[in-house]
Every structure is written in C-alpha cells, then in structure tokens.
Design an enzyme around this catalytic site. Structure first.
Site, PDB file in Angstrom:
ATOM      1  N   ASP A  13     126.394  56.731  53.307  1.00 20.10           N
ATOM      2  CA  ASP A  13     125.847  56.435  54.639  1.00 20.10           C
ATOM      3  C   ASP A  13     125.378  57.676  55.387  1.00 20.10           C
ATOM      4  O   ASP A  13     125.434  57.742  56.623  1.00 20.10           O
ATOM      5  CB  ASP A  13     126.880  55.672  55.497  1.00 20.10           C
ATOM      6  N   LYS A  16     120.446  58.318  53.553  1.00 22.22           N
ATOM      7  CA  LYS A  16     119.595  58.478  52.373  1.00 22.22           C
ATOM      8  C   LYS A  16     118.335  57.611  52.477  1.00 22.22           C
ATOM      9  O   LYS A  16     117.245  58.048  52.132  1.00 22.22           O
ATOM     10  CB  LYS A  16     120.367  58.083  51.101  1.00 22.22           C
ATOM     11  N   GLY A  40     123.868  50.212  51.249  1.00 26.70           N
ATOM     12  CA  GLY A  40     123.087  49.659  52.356  1.00 26.70           C
ATOM     13  C   GLY A  40     122.270  50.809  52.914  1.00 26.70           C
ATOM     14  O   GLY A  40     122.824  51.692  53.556  1.00 26.70           O
ATOM     15  N   HIS A  41     120.991  50.831  52.601  1.00 27.17           N
ATOM     16  CA  HIS A  41     120.125  51.945  53.013  1.00 27.17           C
ATOM     17  C   HIS A  41     119.194  51.456  54.117  1.00 27.17           C
ATOM     18  O   HIS A  41     118.391  50.549  53.908  1.00 27.17           O
ATOM     19  CB  HIS A  41     119.341  52.483  51.813  1.00 27.17           C
ATOM     20  N   THR A  42     119.319  52.073  55.275  1.00 26.42           N
ATOM     21  CA  THR A  42     118.596  51.596  56.451  1.00 26.42           C
ATOM     22  C   THR A  42     117.309  52.384  56.687  1.00 26.42           C
ATOM     23  O   THR A  42     117.310  53.607  56.680  1.00 26.42           O
ATOM     24  CB  THR A  42     119.485  51.722  57.709  1.00 26.42           C
ATOM     25  N   THR A 126     133.478  47.103  48.723  1.00 25.28           N
ATOM     26  CA  THR A 126     132.520  46.287  49.457  1.00 25.28           C
ATOM     27  C   THR A 126     132.575  44.822  48.987  1.00 25.28           C
ATOM     28  O   THR A 126     131.883  43.974  49.544  1.00 25.28           O
ATOM     29  CB  THR A 126     131.085  46.810  49.240  1.00 25.28           C
ATOM     30  N   GLN A 221     125.643  55.646  47.558  1.00 21.03           N
ATOM     31  CA  GLN A 221     126.972  56.193  47.875  1.00 21.03           C
ATOM     32  C   GLN A 221     126.867  57.711  48.093  1.00 21.03           C
ATOM     33  O   GLN A 221     125.852  58.171  48.583  1.00 21.03           O
ATOM     34  CB  GLN A 221     127.985  55.848  46.762  1.00 21.03           C
ATOM     35  N   THR A 236     133.828  54.881  44.175  1.00 18.97           N
ATOM     36  CA  THR A 236     133.095  53.759  43.603  1.00 18.97           C
ATOM     37  C   THR A 236     133.135  53.922  42.084  1.00 18.97           C
ATOM     38  O   THR A 236     133.674  54.919  41.579  1.00 18.97           O
ATOM     39  CB  THR A 236     131.665  53.685  44.177  1.00 18.97           C
ATOM     40  N   ARG A 300     131.651  46.772  58.456  1.00 20.72           N
ATOM     41  CA  ARG A 300     132.956  47.346  58.822  1.00 20.72           C
ATOM     42  C   ARG A 300     132.767  48.607  59.667  1.00 20.72           C
ATOM     43  O   ARG A 300     131.844  49.388  59.428  1.00 20.72           O
ATOM     44  CB  ARG A 300     133.727  47.753  57.550  1.00 20.72           C
ATOM     45  N   PRO A 301     133.670  48.847  60.642  1.00 22.51           N
ATOM     46  CA  PRO A 301     133.566  50.098  61.394  1.00 22.51           C
ATOM     47  C   PRO A 301     133.826  51.270  60.454  1.00 22.51           C
ATOM     48  O   PRO A 301     134.712  51.210  59.610  1.00 22.51           O
ATOM     49  CB  PRO A 301     134.685  49.992  62.442  1.00 22.51           C
TER      50      PRO A 301
HETATM   51  P1  GDP Z   1     122.442  55.447  53.723  1.00 24.83           P
HETATM   52  O1  GDP Z   1     123.365  54.482  53.097  1.00 24.83           O
HETATM   53  O2  GDP Z   1     122.734  56.854  53.320  1.00 24.83           O
HETATM   54  O3  GDP Z   1     120.997  55.103  53.537  1.00 24.83           O
HETATM   55  O4  GDP Z   1     122.745  55.381  55.287  1.00 24.83           O
HETATM   56  P2  GDP Z   1     122.934  54.038  56.158  1.00 24.83           P
HETATM   57  O5  GDP Z   1     121.629  53.398  56.346  1.00 24.83           O
HETATM   58  O6  GDP Z   1     124.037  53.222  55.620  1.00 24.83           O
HETATM   59  O7  GDP Z   1     123.499  54.664  57.514  1.00 24.83           O
HETATM   60  C1  GDP Z   1     122.794  55.623  58.222  1.00 24.83           C
HETATM   61  C2  GDP Z   1     122.556  55.096  59.636  1.00 24.83           C
HETATM   62  O8  GDP Z   1     122.122  56.149  60.457  1.00 24.83           O
HETATM   63  C3  GDP Z   1     121.459  54.050  59.717  1.00 24.83           C
HETATM   64  O9  GDP Z   1     121.771  53.166  60.744  1.00 24.83           O
HETATM   65  C4  GDP Z   1     120.223  54.864  60.056  1.00 24.83           C
HETATM   66  O10 GDP Z   1     119.242  54.097  60.748  1.00 24.83           O
HETATM   67  C5  GDP Z   1     120.805  55.905  60.965  1.00 24.83           C
HETATM   68  N1  GDP Z   1     120.145  57.221  60.951  1.00 24.83           N
HETATM   69  C6  GDP Z   1     119.600  57.891  59.904  1.00 24.83           C
HETATM   70  N2  GDP Z   1     119.202  59.118  60.301  1.00 24.83           N
HETATM   71  C7  GDP Z   1     119.503  59.221  61.615  1.00 24.83           C
HETATM   72  C8  GDP Z   1     119.367  60.258  62.587  1.00 24.83           C
HETATM   73  O11 GDP Z   1     118.900  61.349  62.309  1.00 24.83           O
HETATM   74  N3  GDP Z   1     119.832  59.982  63.852  1.00 24.83           N
HETATM   75  C9  GDP Z   1     120.396  58.785  64.178  1.00 24.83           C
HETATM   76  N4  GDP Z   1     120.818  58.608  65.432  1.00 24.83           N
HETATM   77  N5  GDP Z   1     120.522  57.791  63.294  1.00 24.83           N
HETATM   78  C10 GDP Z   1     120.109  58.017  62.027  1.00 24.83           C
HETATM   79  P1  IMO Z   2     125.509  53.764  50.596  1.00 30.70           P
HETATM   80  O1  IMO Z   2     124.578  53.831  49.409  1.00 30.70           O
HETATM   81  C1  IMO Z   2     129.604  54.099  52.028  1.00 30.70           C
HETATM   82  C2  IMO Z   2     132.740  52.631  49.350  1.00 30.70           C
HETATM   83  C3  IMO Z   2     133.527  51.401  49.737  1.00 30.70           C
HETATM   84  C4  IMO Z   2     134.884  51.719  49.096  1.00 30.70           C
HETATM   85  C5  IMO Z   2     134.475  52.407  47.811  1.00 30.70           C
HETATM   86  C6  IMO Z   2     134.464  51.507  46.589  1.00 30.70           C
HETATM   87  O2  IMO Z   2     125.062  52.825  51.652  1.00 30.70           O
HETATM   88  O3  IMO Z   2     125.823  55.130  51.078  1.00 30.70           O
HETATM   89  P2  IMO Z   2     132.742  49.619  45.791  1.00 30.70           P
HETATM   90  O4  IMO Z   2     132.320  48.344  46.452  1.00 30.70           O
HETATM   91  O5  IMO Z   2     131.623  50.548  45.497  1.00 30.70           O
HETATM   92  O6  IMO Z   2     133.630  49.399  44.596  1.00 30.70           O
HETATM   93  O7  IMO Z   2     133.711  50.324  46.897  1.00 30.70           O
HETATM   94  O8  IMO Z   2     133.182  52.935  48.029  1.00 30.70           O
HETATM   95  N1  IMO Z   2     131.277  52.466  49.314  1.00 30.70           N
HETATM   96  C7  IMO Z   2     130.441  52.997  50.218  1.00 30.70           C
HETATM   97  N2  IMO Z   2     130.687  53.688  51.335  1.00 30.70           N
HETATM   98  N3  IMO Z   2     128.334  53.876  51.629  1.00 30.70           N
HETATM   99  C8  IMO Z   2     128.072  53.207  50.490  1.00 30.70           C
HETATM  100  O9  IMO Z   2     126.836  53.083  49.990  1.00 30.70           O
HETATM  101  C9  IMO Z   2     129.152  52.691  49.751  1.00 30.70           C
HETATM  102  N4  IMO Z   2     129.248  51.967  48.610  1.00 30.70           N
HETATM  103  C10 IMO Z   2     130.552  51.843  48.350  1.00 30.70           C
HETATM  104  O10 IMO Z   2     133.617  51.280  51.130  1.00 30.70           O
HETATM  105  O11 IMO Z   2     135.565  52.649  49.879  1.00 30.70           O
HETATM  106 MG    MG Z   3     124.681  52.940  53.644  1.00 28.17          MG
END
Ligand code: GDP
Ligand code: IMO
Ligand code: MG
Length: 421
Positions: A13, A16, A40-42, A126, A221, A236, A300-301
């Site tokens: 998170d 990416k 979950g890539h946003t 997850t 991850q 993971t 989840r938080p």
């Molecule tokens: P990923 O799994 O690595 O792709 O990351 P996630 O999408 O799970 O979580 C990153 C969160 O941070 C998302 O809600 C993005 O929209 C947000 N985000 C990414 N870059 C920035 C940034 O530079 N500033 C802020 N405020 N939010 C960001």
């Molecule tokens: P992105 O690509 C953050 C965490 C889970 C748990 C552990 C194992 O969005 O960064 P799994 O379901 O993979 O067997 O869970 O890994 N986890 C992540 N945490 N970002 C993720 O993906 C994750 N994918 C799995 O919360 O602790």
């Molecule tokens: Mg993510």
C-alpha cells in the site's frame, strides 16, 4: 528502452498503483508478476477512483499492453468483475490484456481454506485464497490456465481437487462441502471468457524486451511481506521483491535495467505481525485519518507509524532499489516534529541487521531521529525547489540513509499530484 521493476519497499500500500499509472504514460507494457486479488492498487484520475486487484495499473492508457504473468494466482470471479467494471467506465481491454497460460487459478476451496485457517493462524490475511493457491502450486497439484484448454482433463482435475478438499473440510472444520458440478460449470464458463487473452506471455515479454520496448514490471504487496525476506510468518505467500519479477514473468535478470522502490513517507501495515515503529496513540490515529489509511481490498484500518529507515535500508538492499518514489509526503503536512527510525536496540544493544525472526522484531526498541515538520501545505508546489526547506531536508535524510535517490514525490492521490525531481 528500459525494463524497470516497480516494487513496494515496505508492507504494501505504498502507492504502487498510482506510480505505475504515472510511469505507464512513457511505457509500452505493464506486467504484474506475483500475488493475486489480495492486492488493491488505487488510481485516481480527475474525480474518478479505480481500485485494481489483478489487472496491471497501466490499463487506463490506451496504448499500453497489460500482462498478467505466470507468477500471479488468478481468481476468475475477481478478474471478470474487474474487466466488467473497467468496461463500464468505457475502458476497453480488447487486445490489451495478455494472461499467462502458466498462471495458477484460485479455486473456491482456496478462499474457503484461507478463511477457515485464519481462525487458528491469525496472520490477518485478505481471505482471497492466496496462501492455499500457492500451496497447491508448490505441491504440484494446482490448476493452471493452460489446464482450461483440455476440458476432459480439467473436469477430472477439478473433481479430484474438490473431492479431496471436501474430505478435509468435513474432517477438520466440519465445514459445508463444495458443489462439484456447480464449480466445474463455473470454470468451464470462465474458460470461454478468458480464451482471447491467454497466451505465452514469457515469449511475448522477451520479444518486447529484445525489440527495445519500455516495460514496467509491477509488483504487488511489499518487500517486508515477501515469503523469504519479509517478517515471516506474517507475510504473503509469494515473492514481491524484485527477484520475483524474473520468475513471475519469465524474463531473465539480465533484462532488468532498474528497480524503483515505492516508499510511503511514513509506515503502514495491514494484518498482524511485528511493526517496530507502530504508533498506537493519537499520532498514529492522525496518520490514519490524514492518509485515509483503510485497505483498498478489505477496507480494514491500516496500522500506522513513523518511517522506518532501518527496515527501508534492508529493503533497498534486498531489492537492489536504485530509485525511490516517495509517496504521501503531503500527509505529513502540519506536524511540528517528525520522527524516523534509524536503528533498533535489543536487550540494551544496537541491532546490526534487520532481524529475521519475529520474536526479536517484536521486542526491538526503535532508535529515532527527529526532524522539523513543515506547517504549510505542499499543494501549490510543482518543482522540488518549491518545497519548504524542512520538507527537502526530510527527503534528503531518507536518501542519505538508504543510499538511493528520490526521483518523484507524491503530494496527493491524483495522477498529476506529483513532483518530478
Ligand atoms: P498500492 O497498493 O501500493 O497501490 O497502494 P494503495 O492504493 O493500496 O494505497 C495507497 C493510497 O494512497 C491510495 O488511496 C492512493 O490513492 C493514495 N496515494 C497514493 N499516492 C499518494 C500521495 O502522494 N498522497 C496522498 N495523499 N495519497 C496518495
Ligand atoms: P498491495 O498490492 C498490504 C497482507 C495481509 C496479511 C498478509 C497475508 O495492495 O500493496 P494474504 O491475503 O496475502 O495471504 O495476506 O499480507 N497483504 C497486504 N497488505 N497491501 C497488500 O497488497 C497486501 N496483500 C496482502 O494484510 O497481513
Ligand atoms: Mg494496496
């Protein structure tokens, strides 16, 4: 021409998705190399938000081909849902998605086992069936995309897989049994839908690399969740580290021209496991609120804490990160003081290397270095020089400590909210 790995440098998170979407503008191909719908890539473009789980984060760019490599475990239901969602937004996948015939499938029993096991194991997964699917892969009993081509054999494999798991459900968990016929029908239907996308992606990627195309290899991850190098067993079940890009796509190490580490300006973690810089106070609460730190897949938080440079340096080493994209720096706006962890103490002595066992990692005391915060918002900054002196000093302290250059800085979730250094 370049072949760069985009790797999460912390516990996932890091942002990416946003970075891949940004860099995809100058790329030909984006290829996902491991994990599954646990990711979950946003991507935020204008006022629309896309959360991608399996489809590579280059999909919003018309000219970019997206590849799901052999290292990914594919949940048909999640994939079809994602394709339908993108199509409902007017994004065409036609001719732009390639799926490896060697990728393994997530079966309904994998998801069930994942959930059932959590009641004993408490990794905080997850629940997407990732671990159980990789177990079958390494046990050599998995079902791959290529198996969908042979209907007779597929039916046979499905029936024996389900029968075996049903027996286990009965014995161990007293859980309801799966309907064999229903599952067979579902996977045969999926076969029809997926057929146009399936190909030998290793051949495709090697041809593309040799003909000078620009490739982004997208990890899911993060390094500290890596099955080998992460905080085992709270990890993971795949290899998010840069080495995983080669095995997960069939590209040789000699193809890789760079490794981009995505680093959040503080730390977060979802699920259980050690987190030395975790803040269980109002500061952690503030990071969660300002950073909107709630899981993109499970809601989840996320646990929040200060930036752990000691762990990051380890991640830079393991991945060979030569360039950092620092995300969410804007979330730190308004703090009087910022802390970064530069080492750990264990039993009164400094720790030399990032500990490999969770028992030690749970007990370490972080050594903190204090940095001045910045009061102003970074919203109006478009160049590095526009950033407040305290912000630049924070960025440069990271670079110095880990020995890698920060090339982009995220100052908001939107595609354009980035500073090119
Ligand atoms: P990923 O799994 O690595 O792709 O990351 P996630 O999408 O799970 O979580 C990153 C969160 O941070 C998302 O809600 C993005 O929209 C947000 N985000 C990414 N870059 C920035 C940034 O530079 N500033 C802020 N405020 N939010 C960001
Ligand atoms: P992105 O690509 C953050 C965490 C889970 C748990 C552990 C194992 O969005 O960064 P799994 O379901 O993979 O067997 O869970 O890994 N986890 C992540 N945490 N970002 C993720 O993906 C994750 N994918 C799995 O919360 O602790
Ligand atoms: Mg993510």
């Amino acid at each position: 021409m370049s072949v760069r790995v985009i790797v999460g440098a912390q516990w996932g998170d890091e942002g990416k998705g946003k970075v891949v979407d940004l860099l995809a503008q100058q790329s030909d191909i984006v290829a996902r190399y491991q994990g599954g719908a646990n990711a979950g890539h946003t991507l935020v473009v204008g006022n629309r938000k896309y959360v991608l789980h399996l489809i590579p984060s280059g999909i919003l760019h018309d000219g970019v081909v997206c590849v799901i490599g052999n290292g990914v475990v594919i949940d048909p239901a999640a994939l079809m849902e994602e394709i339908a969602l993108l199509e409902s937004f007017g994004i065409s996948i036609e001719g732009r998605l390639k799926i490896s015939h060697k990728a393994h499938l997530i079966m309904p029993y994998h998801k069930l086992i994942d959930t059932l096991q959590e009641s004993d194991q408490k990794i905080g997964t997850t629940g997407r069936g990732i671990g159980p699917a990789y177990i079958d892969k390494y046990n050599r009993t998995g079902i791959r995309i290529v198996d969908l081509l042979d209907r007779v054999q597929l039916e046979e494999k499905l029936r024996s897989g389900i029968a075996q798991k049903n027996e286990w459900f009965r014995k161990v968990y007293d859980a309801p049994e799966l309907d064999v016929e229903k599952t067979v029908a579902e996977y045969l239907e999926f076969d029809q839908k997926i057929d146009p996308y399936v190909t030998d992606t290793a051949e495709y990627l090697n041809d593309a690399w040799r003909s000078g195309k620009t490739l982004l290899l997208e990890g899911a991850q993060g390094a500290l969740l890596d099955i080998d190098h992460g905080t085992y067993p709270f990890v993971t079940s795949s290899s998010p580290t840069s080495g995983g890009a080669c095995t997960g796509l069939g590209l040789p190490p000699t193809a890789i021209t760079g490794v981009v580490g995505i680093v959040k300006a503080y730390c977060t973690r979802v699920g259980n496991g050690p987190f030395p810089t975790e803040l269980l106070d109002e500061v952690g609460e503030r990071l969660r609120k300002e950073g909107d730190e709630f899981g993109a897949t499970t809601g989840r938080p996320r646990r929040c804490g200060w930036l752990d440079l000691f762990a990051l340096k380890y991640s830079v080493m393991i991945n060979g990160i030569d360039e950092i994209v620092l995300t969410k720096l804007d979330v730190l706006n308004g703090f009087d003081e910022l802390k970064v962890c530069t080492g750990y103490m264990l039993d009164g002595r400094p720790v030399k290397h990032f500990p490999s066992d969770c028992t030690s990692l749970d007990r370490v005391e972080p050594i903190y270095e204090s940095h001045r915060g910045w009061g102003e918002s970074l919203e109006k900054c478009s160049r590095y020089e526009d950033l407040p002196a305290a912000t630049r000093s924070y960025v440069e302290a990271i670079e110095r400590f880990v020995g890698a250059r920060v090339s982009y800085i995220g100052i908001g979730p939107g595609r354009e909210e980035v500073i090119v250094r």
